[in-house]
Design a protein around this motif. Structure first.
Motif, mmCIF file in Angstrom:
data_model
loop_
_atom_site.group_PDB
_atom_site.id
_atom_site.type_symbol
_atom_site.label_atom_id
_atom_site.label_comp_id
_atom_site.label_asym_id
_atom_site.label_seq_id
_atom_site.Cartn_x
_atom_site.Cartn_y
_atom_site.Cartn_z
ATOM 1 N N GLY A 168 66.386 -127.541 4.006
ATOM 2 C CA GLY A 168 65.475 -127.560 5.137
ATOM 3 C C GLY A 168 64.383 -126.526 4.946
ATOM 4 N N CYS A 169 63.423 -126.499 5.842
ATOM 5 C CA CYS A 169 62.330 -125.535 5.696
ATOM 6 C C CYS A 169 61.688 -125.266 7.044
ATOM 7 N N CYS A 170 60.928 -124.176 7.088
ATOM 8 C CA CYS A 170 60.118 -123.858 8.266
ATOM 9 C C CYS A 170 58.685 -124.326 8.073
ATOM 10 N N GLY A 171 58.265 -124.448 6.822
ATOM 11 C CA GLY A 171 56.928 -124.919 6.509
ATOM 12 C C GLY A 171 56.889 -125.523 5.118
ATOM 13 N N LEU A 172 55.983 -126.482 4.909
ATOM 14 C CA LEU A 172 55.841 -127.126 3.600
ATOM 15 C C LEU A 172 54.389 -127.562 3.432
ATOM 16 N N SER A 173 53.776 -127.146 2.330
ATOM 17 C CA SER A 173 52.398 -127.553 2.055
ATOM 18 C C SER A 173 52.143 -127.493 0.564
ATOM 19 N N ALA A 174 51.143 -128.265 0.119
ATOM 20 C CA ALA A 174 50.765 -128.243 -1.288
ATOM 21 C C ALA A 174 50.291 -126.857 -1.705
ATOM 22 N N GLU A 175 49.598 -126.176 -0.810
ATOM 23 C CA GLU A 175 49.031 -124.868 -1.149
ATOM 24 C C GLU A 175 50.093 -123.784 -1.215
ATOM 25 N N VAL A 201 64.224 -132.169 -0.027
ATOM 26 C CA VAL A 201 63.803 -131.404 1.152
ATOM 27 C C VAL A 201 63.729 -132.343 2.342
ATOM 28 N N VAL A 202 64.285 -131.903 3.470
ATOM 29 C CA VAL A 202 64.256 -132.697 4.698
ATOM 30 C C VAL A 202 63.437 -131.943 5.741
ATOM 31 N N CYS A 203 62.423 -132.599 6.292
ATOM 32 C CA CYS A 203 61.598 -131.949 7.310
ATOM 33 C C CYS A 203 60.796 -132.989 8.085
ATOM 34 N N ASP A 204 60.663 -132.777 9.393
ATOM 35 C CA ASP A 204 59.784 -133.644 10.155
ATOM 36 C C ASP A 204 58.333 -133.292 9.840
ATOM 37 N N SER A 205 57.412 -134.179 10.140
ATOM 38 C CA SER A 205 56.018 -134.013 9.711
ATOM 39 C C SER A 205 55.336 -132.809 10.348
ATOM 40 N N GLY A 206 55.889 -132.291 11.458
ATOM 41 C CA GLY A 206 55.312 -131.106 12.068
ATOM 42 C C GLY A 206 55.374 -129.881 11.180
ATOM 43 N N LYS A 207 56.296 -129.867 10.215
ATOM 44 C CA LYS A 207 56.426 -128.710 9.327
ATOM 45 C C LYS A 207 55.240 -128.591 8.369
ATOM 46 N N GLY A 230 54.437 -139.438 10.139
ATOM 47 C CA GLY A 230 53.372 -138.556 10.603
ATOM 48 C C GLY A 230 52.889 -137.552 9.580
ATOM 49 N N ILE A 231 53.425 -137.570 8.370
ATOM 50 C CA ILE A 231 53.004 -136.639 7.325
ATOM 51 C C ILE A 231 51.502 -136.786 7.077
ATOM 52 N N PRO A 232 50.752 -135.677 7.015
ATOM 53 C CA PRO A 232 49.320 -135.783 6.734
ATOM 54 C C PRO A 232 49.075 -136.465 5.386
ATOM 55 N N PRO A 233 48.153 -137.421 5.310
ATOM 56 C CA PRO A 233 47.932 -138.158 4.055
ATOM 57 C C PRO A 233 47.614 -137.268 2.869
ATOM 58 N N GLU A 235 48.675 -134.264 2.311
ATOM 59 C CA GLU A 235 49.894 -133.609 1.853
ATOM 60 C C GLU A 235 50.779 -134.602 1.100
ATOM 61 N N ARG A 236 50.855 -135.836 1.601
ATOM 62 C CA ARG A 236 51.609 -136.866 0.890
ATOM 63 C C ARG A 236 51.041 -137.073 -0.504
ATOM 64 N N ASP A 237 49.714 -137.185 -0.593
ATOM 65 C CA ASP A 237 49.073 -137.414 -1.897
ATOM 66 C C ASP A 237 49.309 -136.243 -2.846
ATOM 67 N N ALA A 238 49.275 -135.020 -2.312
ATOM 68 C CA ALA A 238 49.480 -133.840 -3.160
ATOM 69 C C ALA A 238 50.920 -133.789 -3.679
ATOM 70 N N LEU A 239 51.878 -134.139 -2.839
ATOM 71 C CA LEU A 239 53.268 -134.163 -3.276
ATOM 72 C C LEU A 239 53.473 -135.201 -4.382
ATOM 73 N N ILE A 240 52.926 -136.395 -4.175
ATOM 74 C CA ILE A 240 53.077 -137.456 -5.181
ATOM 75 C C ILE A 240 52.408 -137.047 -6.490
#
Length: 250
Positions: A168-175, A201-207, A230-233, A235-240
């Protein structure tokens, strides 16, 4: 309930709230709002004062477990089921603490798996699961959260090898990568990641809108992220682009 969650959102951006204003905003009696604030006071979210309450939510800390457990409940349930579907019977899993990971534990309760939970809530849930082999780590229990942490926890994890780490996490971002508020928890998450063949990693899109104090790892260290639509597009693209599989539990 929805009203208490809305009051929580107000408390994240306001230092204080008024009983009269909240009653008018939500169309309920002042007595009802007082009960809501009393409940939040018991959870350590507010300090009650005459006519309202003062927010105790700190910018560098996460809300209490009991509060987070009531947020995005259905989303977390779907994420838990999607994550459990990724785990094969017979796998050894190290399961992080937190409200979303607890939903993964619920979804694994009737599965034939070995689980080492990093919090007491999934321990209690899985203790009665007849097909789950439950392995307990050592360590100190963090008050309120009931996560286990410290050198004993880290050495317990390091002595084992897992097919999957569910983190789990408190925050997740490409940066900023995967982040958490509590520094001892950061070290435990890092130990779990190092001991596993696959990191989920499991997290709702608010993270994705948050970055916490402690850096756990960059996104390139992750294998799968299970979230909601609800994941920001971006962020999805950066993860992929970083080679991470993104699963959206609809």
């Amino acid at each position: 309930m929805e009203r208490v969650r809305a009051i929580m959102n107000t408390l994240r951006t306001h230092d204080s709230v008024s009983v009269a204003e909240l009653a008018a905003e939500h169309g309920v009696s002042e007595m009802t709002i007082r009960r809501d604030l009393d409940e939040l006071a018991q959870q350590g979210v507010v300090r009650r004062v005459r006519g309202g309450a003062l927010s105790l939510l700190l910018r560098g800390e996460e809300p209490p477990f009991g509060v987070r457990e009531r947020e995005a409940v259905e989303v977390k349930r779907r994420i838990g089921e999607e994550t459990a579907a990724l785990i094969a019977d017979g796998e050894a899993v190290v399961l992080d603490g937190g409200t979303t990971a607890l939903e993964v534990a619920r979804a694994l309760a009737d599965r034939r798996v070995t689980v080492l939970p990093l919090a007491l809530q999934p321990v209690m849930l899985l203790a009665a699961a007849p097909r789950v082999r439950l392995v307990l780590p050592g360590g100190e229990v963090r008050k309120g959260e009931l996560n286990v942490m410290g050198p004993l926890t880290q050495s317990s994890i390091g002595a084992l090898r897992f097919d999957t780490a569910v983190i789990g996490c408190c925050g997740l971002s490409a940066e900023h990568g995967l982040t958490a508020h509590d520094l001892p928890e950061v070290a435990v998450k890092q130990a779990a990641i190092a001991a596993a063949r696959r990191v989920v990693v499991v997290c709702d899109s608010g993270k994705f809108a948050r970055t916490a104090f402690g850096a756990v790892c960059p996104i390139g260290r992750l294998d799968v992220v299970v979230t909601d639509p609800g994941i920001p597009p971006e962020e999805r693209d950066a993860l992929i682009a970083a080679g991470v599989t993104v699963k959206e539990a609809g």
